[in-house]
Design an enzyme around this catalytic site. Sequence first.
Site, mmCIF file in Angstrom:
data_model
loop_
_atom_site.group_PDB
_atom_site.id
_atom_site.type_symbol
_atom_site.label_atom_id
_atom_site.label_comp_id
_atom_site.label_asym_id
_atom_site.label_seq_id
_atom_site.Cartn_x
_atom_site.Cartn_y
_atom_site.Cartn_z
ATOM 1 N N GLU A 233 -3.736 -6.421 5.142
ATOM 2 C CA GLU A 233 -4.730 -5.432 5.325
ATOM 3 C C GLU A 233 -6.057 -6.260 5.971
ATOM 4 O OE1 GLU A 233 -5.243 -3.554 1.683
ATOM 5 O OE2 GLU A 233 -3.128 -2.687 1.691
ATOM 6 N N LYS A 235 -9.793 -7.252 5.813
ATOM 7 C CA LYS A 235 -10.733 -7.415 4.452
ATOM 8 C C LYS A 235 -12.061 -6.836 5.165
ATOM 9 C CE LYS A 235 -12.372 -10.298 1.093
ATOM 10 N NZ LYS A 235 -13.650 -9.871 1.059
ATOM 11 N N ARG A 255 -17.612 -1.906 -8.617
ATOM 12 C CA ARG A 255 -16.837 -2.755 -9.224
ATOM 13 C C ARG A 255 -17.390 -3.149 -10.762
ATOM 14 N NH1 ARG A 255 -15.408 -8.454 -5.989
ATOM 15 N NH2 ARG A 255 -15.295 -9.895 -7.700
ATOM 16 N N GLU A 283 -12.630 0.655 -0.297
ATOM 17 C CA GLU A 283 -13.885 0.024 -0.073
ATOM 18 C C GLU A 283 -14.649 0.991 0.736
ATOM 19 O OE1 GLU A 283 -14.212 -3.484 -0.976
ATOM 20 O OE2 GLU A 283 -15.688 -4.234 0.394
ATOM 21 N N PHE A 348 -7.088 1.539 -0.113
ATOM 22 C CA PHE A 348 -5.667 0.795 0.099
ATOM 23 C C PHE A 348 -4.942 0.773 -1.264
ATOM 24 C CE2 PHE A 348 -9.786 -1.812 -0.600
ATOM 25 C CZ PHE A 348 -9.558 -2.241 -1.938
ATOM 26 N N ARG A 451 -7.367 -11.496 -11.648
ATOM 27 C CA ARG A 451 -7.399 -12.172 -10.594
ATOM 28 C C ARG A 451 -6.222 -13.232 -10.447
ATOM 29 N NH1 ARG A 451 -11.615 -13.074 -7.162
ATOM 30 N NH2 ARG A 451 -13.137 -12.922 -8.924
ATOM 31 N N LYS A 457 -6.871 -13.522 -0.341
ATOM 32 C CA LYS A 457 -7.887 -13.184 0.419
ATOM 33 C C LYS A 457 -8.222 -14.134 1.711
ATOM 34 C CE LYS A 457 -11.543 -14.154 -2.619
ATOM 35 N NZ LYS A 457 -12.601 -13.630 -3.499
HETATM 36 P P1 AMP Z 1 -14.420 -11.032 -2.709
HETATM 37 O O1 AMP Z 1 -15.322 -10.198 -2.844
HETATM 38 O O2 AMP Z 1 -14.592 -12.172 -1.451
HETATM 39 O O3 AMP Z 1 -13.611 -11.797 -3.871
HETATM 40 O O4 AMP Z 1 -13.167 -10.141 -1.988
HETATM 41 C C1 AMP Z 1 -12.509 -9.336 -2.688
HETATM 42 C C2 AMP Z 1 -13.271 -7.979 -2.335
HETATM 43 O O5 AMP Z 1 -12.584 -7.610 -1.015
HETATM 44 C C3 AMP Z 1 -12.514 -6.700 -3.173
HETATM 45 O O6 AMP Z 1 -13.060 -6.723 -4.340
HETATM 46 C C4 AMP Z 1 -12.841 -5.675 -2.146
HETATM 47 O O7 AMP Z 1 -14.145 -5.328 -2.472
HETATM 48 C C5 AMP Z 1 -12.828 -6.364 -0.849
HETATM 49 N N1 AMP Z 1 -11.861 -5.676 0.069
HETATM 50 C C6 AMP Z 1 -12.082 -5.482 1.280
HETATM 51 N N2 AMP Z 1 -11.065 -5.039 1.848
HETATM 52 C C7 AMP Z 1 -10.111 -5.011 0.857
HETATM 53 C C8 AMP Z 1 -8.582 -4.541 1.005
HETATM 54 N N3 AMP Z 1 -7.980 -4.176 2.135
HETATM 55 N N4 AMP Z 1 -7.905 -4.769 -0.047
HETATM 56 C C9 AMP Z 1 -8.642 -5.233 -1.213
HETATM 57 N N5 AMP Z 1 -9.724 -5.526 -1.447
HETATM 58 C C10 AMP Z 1 -10.465 -5.525 -0.059
#
Ligand code: AMP
Length: 593
Positions: A233, A235, A255, A283, A348, A451, A457
Amino acid sequence: MQKFAQTCDAVAATTKKLQKTALVAEYLKSRSLHEAAVSAIFLSGKPFPAWEETTLQVGGALLWRIVAELAEKDDVELSAAYRRHGDLGAVAGELLPQKPGQGLNILEVSEKFREIAAARGATKKAALVRDLLAGATPLEAKYIIKIVTGDLRIGLKESLVEEAIAKAYGATLAEVQRANMLLGDIGETLRLAAQRKLAEAKMRLFHPLGFMLASPIESAEEGLSYFAEAAVEDKYDGIRAQAHVSAGKVKIFSRTRDEITESFPELPNALASLPYDAILDGEIVAWEYPRAAADTRQLVDEPQSEEGEEKATSLGRARPFSVLQQRLGRKKVSEKMLHDNPVAFLAFDVLYANGDLLIEQPLRERAQILDELLAAERQTIHHRVTDTQRKSQSKFEFEQEQVMTASVIRAPVFRAASADDLEELFTSAQARGNEGLMIKDLDSLYLPGKRGKSWLKMKRELATLDVVVTAVEYGHGRRIGVLSDYTFAVWDGDKLVNIGKAYSGLTDAEIAEMTHWFLEHTIEDQGFRRIVEPKIVLEVAFNNMMRSDRHDSGFALRFPRIVRLRPDKSREEADTIESVQEIFKKQERKSNQ
Ligand code: AMP
C-alpha cells in the site's frame, strides 16, 4: 505504597527474570484485589490503564522544582545528585527527608493521580504534586516520581507483569496476554485472573486497541525477504487513526490513544454509514478530492498496470502533511477549514466487524472483510449524496456535503512479486505525493502494539542537513540520566539559528561520550537543559520540512533523526539557511506536481 516501593527495589536488585516475576507475583498475592489491580498498573510504569486517555501532564521541570524545594537543596546539589543517579526518582529517594507521619496507601496515590490529571492550571497541579510527595516516605516518593515520569527503570516490562499475574493466579501466560491485549488494562486483567474469569475478557468498543507498527527496510530486496506474499500500500503522510463505530456512534483515536474525533467532524458522518459495528485502522490524510464522484473501494492487484495507476489516482490524492497540520488539535473546526482543508480516512485494516474480533485472522481475510464493509458503505453514501444533491440549494452546499460523506477510502492495495515491482510502486507512490510504501505479509495476524517484520515501511529521506548542537537536555525512559535530546541549528550569516530537536539515532556509547563532552562544555546550566558551546556537528534526516515559529530559523523538521555524528566537519561547514530554503522549495515543488 511502602511495600510496593520495597518490592520495586527488590526487583531492581536482581537481573534474573524468573526472580523478578516471582517477587512481583508474591507481592500481588499479598495485597487486596483492589490494591493488586492498581499495583499492576503502577508496575507497568503507568499512572493509568493503557486504554485511558487520562494523562498527568506533569513535566520534569516541575518535578525537579518540587524535589528541590522539599529536599531544601539548590540546583547545584540537585544536579550533582542527578548525575550520580541519572533518575529524578532515585534523587528524591536519596535527598528527601524522612519525617514522622509520612506514608501513603497505594489506593490513595491512585486517587491523587486522578486529581492531578483533572486539575487545570500549573499552580493547581504543582500544589497537588507537592502535597502528594510531601506525604510520602522518601522511598515511596522515589517510585511515585518514576511512575509520573513513565518509567520505573527496574527492568520490569509490562510483559513481565503479565507473567507475574499468570504465576500469582494460576493462569497461563497466553490467557493473560490475550485479556490484556483486548482490555488494554493490566489492572482489569489482574482482576479477571484473580477471579478465574480471563476467558470472559471481551474487546470493548470505544476502548482503543494498540496499533500494529512497522519496521523500516533498507532496500526493495529486503522488502520481499521476510514473507511469501506481500500486499503493498502507499504510505500516507498523515496521522494514524483507529475508528470505533457502533450504532451511529463514532469515536476516533490517535496513535497515543487520545480521542481526536472533534478535530475531524466530517469523519463520524461518513463512518456512521458502515453497515455494522466495526473498528477500522487507517490514516487521516489531507485530501484533494477528485472532481467527479469516484469509485473509492477497489482492490488493485496488478502492479503498475495503467489501469491500477488510474484507479489509484481516481480516488483523489494526498496533500502535504503541512495542510493536515492546520486541522490538528482543534476543538472547533470552521466551515471554511472543512472546505479548504478536507481530510480523508484511508482505511487499511479492520480489527473488528459485526461482533467478531478479527485480529487473529490473517490480513488476507481482514482485507476482504474491509473491502466488503466499505463496498456496502459506499451504497449508503451513494444514496445520501444523490439525496443531498436533490435537496441542496447551492453549489457550495453540495460540494460541502459531498466531502462530508465521501471521506472513508479503502487504501488501494497492490501486489509486488519482485524488487523491481516494488521500486516502481515506490516511485509512483511518491509521485502521488505519498511518503513511500507499506509492505505487509498477507498471512500475518494483527498484533496490537507490536513492531515486527510483518509490516515493513519503505521510504527515503528527503535530504539530510548538517547542523550544530546548541542546547541539550536529559533524555527520558532509558535515556533519563544522559544528555540525549539535542537542539540544533544552521547558519544564518554568522549567526546560528535553531531548526529542530532530535533524540534518536546515536548509540549508547556515543551518547555517553557526548554527555561527558556537553557537561564539560556547558555555557549555561538550566537544570534539565544546558546551553552548550556550539561545536558538535550532526547529520540529521527528516521526513519533511515546514514553516514554523517554533524555532528562530522560521522552519521546523518533521520526524528529525540523527543519522550520525560528523566529527569530520567543523561547525563552519554546517548547512546554511539558504540550503534549508532550497530543500523547502524542492519539497513544495514535488508536492505540487
Ligand atoms: P512511521 O511513522 O514512519 O513509523 O511509519 C508507520 C506509520 O505509517 C503508521 O503508524 C501509520 O501512521 C503510517 N501509515 C501510512 N500509510 C500506512 C499504511 N498503508 N499502512 C499502515 N500504516 C500506514
